[in-house]
Design an enzyme around this catalytic site. Structure first.
Site, PDB file in Angstrom:
ATOM      1  N   HIS A 104       4.897  19.078 -46.289  1.00  0.00           N
ATOM      2  CA  HIS A 104       5.407  17.726 -46.079  1.00  0.00           C
ATOM      3  C   HIS A 104       6.744  17.817 -45.320  1.00  0.00           C
ATOM      4  O   HIS A 104       7.618  18.600 -45.702  1.00  0.00           O
ATOM      5  CB  HIS A 104       5.602  17.039 -47.428  1.00  0.00           C
ATOM      6  CG  HIS A 104       6.107  15.639 -47.303  1.00  0.00           C
ATOM      7  ND1 HIS A 104       5.270  14.577 -46.993  1.00  0.00           N
ATOM      8  CD2 HIS A 104       7.359  15.127 -47.404  1.00  0.00           C
ATOM      9  CE1 HIS A 104       5.994  13.473 -46.917  1.00  0.00           C
ATOM     10  NE2 HIS A 104       7.256  13.772 -47.162  1.00  0.00           N
ATOM     11  N   LEU A 159      -5.626  12.806 -51.699  1.00  0.00           N
ATOM     12  CA  LEU A 159      -6.808  13.443 -52.293  1.00  0.00           C
ATOM     13  C   LEU A 159      -7.059  12.873 -53.693  1.00  0.00           C
ATOM     14  O   LEU A 159      -6.117  12.628 -54.445  1.00  0.00           O
ATOM     15  CB  LEU A 159      -6.584  14.952 -52.375  1.00  0.00           C
ATOM     16  CG  LEU A 159      -6.573  15.651 -51.008  1.00  0.00           C
ATOM     17  CD1 LEU A 159      -5.939  17.029 -51.107  1.00  0.00           C
ATOM     18  CD2 LEU A 159      -7.987  15.725 -50.426  1.00  0.00           C
ATOM     19  N   ARG A 184     -14.303   4.076 -50.223  1.00  0.00           N
ATOM     20  CA  ARG A 184     -13.361   5.139 -50.553  1.00  0.00           C
ATOM     21  C   ARG A 184     -13.953   6.052 -51.636  1.00  0.00           C
ATOM     22  O   ARG A 184     -13.767   7.254 -51.629  1.00  0.00           O
ATOM     23  CB  ARG A 184     -12.043   4.508 -51.018  1.00  0.00           C
ATOM     24  CG  ARG A 184     -10.938   5.466 -51.296  1.00  0.00           C
ATOM     25  CD  ARG A 184     -10.469   6.186 -50.037  1.00  0.00           C
ATOM     26  NE  ARG A 184      -9.669   7.327 -50.391  1.00  0.00           N
ATOM     27  CZ  ARG A 184      -8.636   7.784 -49.711  1.00  0.00           C
ATOM     28  NH1 ARG A 184      -8.284   7.203 -48.584  1.00  0.00           N
ATOM     29  NH2 ARG A 184      -7.977   8.836 -50.100  1.00  0.00           N
ATOM     30  N   GLY A 200      -0.330  12.608 -57.826  1.00  0.00           N
ATOM     31  CA  GLY A 200       0.603  11.663 -57.222  1.00  0.00           C
ATOM     32  C   GLY A 200       0.709  11.851 -55.713  1.00  0.00           C
ATOM     33  O   GLY A 200      -0.017  12.646 -55.116  1.00  0.00           O
TER      34      GLY A 200
HETATM   35  C1  GAR Z   1       3.472  18.414 -40.195  1.00  0.00           C
HETATM   36  O1  GAR Z   1       4.771  18.043 -39.848  1.00  0.00           O
HETATM   37  C2  GAR Z   1       3.253  18.173 -41.680  1.00  0.00           C
HETATM   38  O2  GAR Z   1       4.386  18.436 -42.459  1.00  0.00           O
HETATM   39  C3  GAR Z   1       2.917  16.702 -41.667  1.00  0.00           C
HETATM   40  O3  GAR Z   1       2.066  16.552 -40.565  1.00  0.00           O
HETATM   41  C4  GAR Z   1       2.453  17.476 -39.541  1.00  0.00           C
HETATM   42  C5  GAR Z   1       1.206  18.202 -39.062  1.00  0.00           C
HETATM   43  O4  GAR Z   1       1.437  18.871 -37.863  1.00  0.00           O
HETATM   44  N1  GAR Z   1       2.304  16.318 -42.881  1.00  0.00           N
HETATM   45  C6  GAR Z   1       2.509  15.136 -43.443  1.00  0.00           C
HETATM   46  O5  GAR Z   1       3.223  14.268 -42.963  1.00  0.00           O
HETATM   47  C7  GAR Z   1       1.785  14.916 -44.765  1.00  0.00           C
HETATM   48  N2  GAR Z   1       2.318  13.795 -45.452  1.00  0.00           N
HETATM   49  P1  GAR Z   1       0.233  19.618 -37.102  1.00  0.00           P
HETATM   50  O6  GAR Z   1      -0.942  18.650 -37.000  1.00  0.00           O
HETATM   51  O7  GAR Z   1       0.765  19.974 -35.767  1.00  0.00           O
HETATM   52  O8  GAR Z   1      -0.129  20.839 -37.925  1.00  0.00           O
END
Ligand code: GAR
Length: 187
Positions: A103, A89, A61, A137
């Protein structure tokens, strides 16, 4: 000068595509980086002629942490956009590059990797999406924008996430437009 933007994404990349297609924004997507070699987002970058690279998490990692910083730095971004990037990150990364993340919940509710599932399990009637600055965080950084999405009767994780993703594309593009003038002061 256009804002140099690096996109980080792990999956299908529909939000990345919305950014790539947002020609009204004064941005240049200088790279798309992924941790998943087979991710559709890399194919989208290739189609758009955008430099792209996969940085898989191997055994170490620490090594990945150094690599993601090094490879991102090579593209000299003014802004990094985490658009469906399913990795935490390292602190050194977020201290070095202004980074935003999208998110699929109304933070601070339902942080973490299963936000849509957790919202359904909690029985909320309204969820949504949040764009926030990334700090050290997990989904804790300052919120920039949010949009509500109703949970409809009969929703499962897939139908609800698809409804959220439909508004996330516009929310991300609007949020980048909102913060661009503040970024120019830092460049
Ligand atoms: C989105 O819903 C975004 O909010 C989520 O992944 C999806 C990506 O969609 N992100 C997370 O869950 C981060 N914790 P995509 O690959 O179609 O752009």
């Amino acid at each position: 000068m256009a804002c140099r933007l690096v996109i980080l994404a792990s999956g299908t990349g529909t939000i990345a595509q919305a950014i790539i297609d947002a020609h009204e924004l004064d941005i240049e997507v200088v790279a798309v980086l992924s941790d998943q070699v087979a991710s559709q987002v890399l194919e989208r970058a290739r189609t758009a002629g955008i430099p792209n690279e996969c940085i898989p998490v191997g055994n170490s990692r620490n090594q990945w942490n150094s690599e993601i910083i090094e490879k991102t730095a090579a593209f000299e971004p003014d802004l990094v956009v985490s658009a469906g990037f399913m990795r935490i990150l390292p602190p050194d990364f977020v201290h070095r590059f202004p980074t935003i993340n999208i998110h699929p919940s109304l933070l601070p509710d339902f942080p973490g990797a299963h936000a849509v599932r957790d919202a359904l399990a909690a029985g909320v009637l309204t969820t949504g999406s949040t764009v926030h600055w990334v700090d050290a965080g997990v989904d804790t950084g300052p919120i920039i924008t949010q949009m509500q999405v109703p949970v409809l009767p009969g929703d499962d994780e897939i139908t609800l996430h698809e409804r959220i993703k439909k508004i996330e594309r516009g929310l991300m593009v609007t949020t980048i437009a909102l913060i661009l003038p503040t970024l120019e002061q830092h460049v």
